[in-house]
Write a protein that holds these residues in place. Structure first.
Motif, PDB file in Angstrom:
ATOM      1  N   GLU A 111       0.868  -1.152  -0.136  1.00  0.00           N
ATOM      2  CA  GLU A 111       0.094  -0.057  -0.056  1.00  0.00           C
ATOM      3  C   GLU A 111       0.975   1.173  -0.045  1.00  0.00           C
ATOM      4  N   THR A 112       0.305   2.255  -0.959  1.00  0.00           N
ATOM      5  CA  THR A 112       0.979   3.566  -0.866  1.00  0.00           C
ATOM      6  C   THR A 112       0.058   4.538   0.000  1.00  0.00           C
ATOM      7  N   PHE A 113       0.153   5.326   0.715  1.00  0.00           N
ATOM      8  CA  PHE A 113      -0.411   6.324   1.541  1.00  0.00           C
ATOM      9  C   PHE A 113       0.140   7.652   1.691  1.00  0.00           C
ATOM     10  N   GLU A 133      -2.231  -1.405  -3.190  1.00  0.00           N
ATOM     11  CA  GLU A 133      -3.406  -0.238  -3.049  1.00  0.00           C
ATOM     12  C   GLU A 133      -2.550   1.033  -3.163  1.00  0.00           C
ATOM     13  N   SER A 134      -3.137   1.723  -4.329  1.00  0.00           N
ATOM     14  CA  SER A 134      -1.890   2.784  -4.631  1.00  0.00           C
ATOM     15  C   SER A 134      -2.809   4.214  -4.777  1.00  0.00           C
ATOM     16  N   PHE A 135      -2.044   5.060  -4.305  1.00  0.00           N
ATOM     17  CA  PHE A 135      -2.761   6.440  -4.435  1.00  0.00           C
ATOM     18  C   PHE A 135      -3.676   6.975  -3.203  1.00  0.00           C
ATOM     19  N   THR A 136      -3.364   6.102  -1.981  1.00  0.00           N
ATOM     20  CA  THR A 136      -4.562   6.135  -1.009  1.00  0.00           C
ATOM     21  C   THR A 136      -4.355   7.610  -0.454  1.00  0.00           C
ATOM     22  N   TRP A 137      -5.186   8.559  -0.355  1.00  0.00           N
ATOM     23  CA  TRP A 137      -4.884   9.872   0.329  1.00  0.00           C
ATOM     24  C   TRP A 137      -3.687  10.641  -0.429  1.00  0.00           C
ATOM     25  N   LEU A 138      -3.410  10.235  -1.634  1.00  0.00           N
ATOM     26  CA  LEU A 138      -2.504  11.117  -2.346  1.00  0.00           C
ATOM     27  C   LEU A 138      -2.668  12.493  -2.240  1.00  0.00           C
TER      28      LEU A 138
END
Lengths: 149, 76
Positions: free
Chosen positions: A33-35, A81-86
């Motif tokens: 995941e990226t957050f 899971e990408s771009f979470t709260w980018l």
């Protein structure tokens, strides 16, 4: 585990107090995941602090836990899971998504997917007056299946 | 590169440390392991992390260490 019903399984092992590498390796498709928003040293890249609502910054080394587990155990697919709260809602442009996606690929992850259902759910939540963080993941191989649903 | 998870579990505060992506400044950043990852990454090396379980499942075949279906060459 997934072969019993001829299906595959996935997990996000991060967050567990156990050995993340073994937990990621226990499933068919480890998912990281990226957050938040990475501070890229890219001239001209937009990163307005007023549009960012978290101090967290994605770390390419953290993503490596999932990709390592897959590489060592011979699993071809690793997702994210990408771009979470980018950025704050409706403030993300594709120019900001691009380097984040590239960083994800560079960590060894090869599988980012778009989940149409989540976006539909987001729109109905929006109508109901509640807001969800925008989660977009892009999946090459599963896209066809998702569009059928 | 071996992940020394036992160092994490040997924390005086106890074993219940959630290895979240949201608190990496607590459990990952202040480690020599992370320092090495950063140094190697910035020097252009790509690597994978490995655990005890993965090492224990490795086999020695044809002068190579076979880690599951992937091959790691022991000599260049």
């Amino acid at each position: 585990m997934g072969t019993f019903q001829n299906s595959r399984n996935t997990n996000q092992a991060h967050g567990s107090p156990g050995n993340l590498l073994d937990l990621y390796a226990a499933v068919d498709i480890p998912e990281s995941e990226t957050f938040g928003s990475t501070k890229f040293d890219i001239q001209g890249l937009k990163r307005n602090l007023e549009d960012i609502n978290t101090k967290e910054v994605p770390d390419i080394n953290m993503l490596k836990f999932a990709s390592s587990a897959a590489n060592i155990t011979g699993k071809p697919l690793i997702s994210n899971e990408s771009f979470t709260w980018l950025t704050e809602h409706f403030k993300t442009s594709w120019s900001q998504v691009k380097p984040e996606a590239e960083q994800i690929f560079l960590s060894g992850i090869n599988h980012i997917f778009i989940t149409e259902r989540l976006i539909r759910r987001l729109m109905s939540s929006f109508r109901a007056g509640c807001f969800m963080p925008l989660r977009i993941s892009f999946l090459k191989t599963v896209c066809g299946q998702i569009l059928k649903d | 590169m071996y992940w020394p998870v036992y160092d994490q579990w040997a924390n005086p505060k106890g074993k219940d440390m959630a290895f979240k992506i949201h608190n990496i400044e607590k459990w990952l950043h202040p480690t020599v392991f992370y320092e090495n990852l950063e140094k190697l990454g910035k020097s252009g090396y790509s690597l994978d992390m490995i655990s005890d379980k993965m090492i224990s499942e490795a086999k020695f075949e044809n002068q190579n260490i076979q880690v599951s279906k992937m091959e790691v060459l022991t000599r260049y």
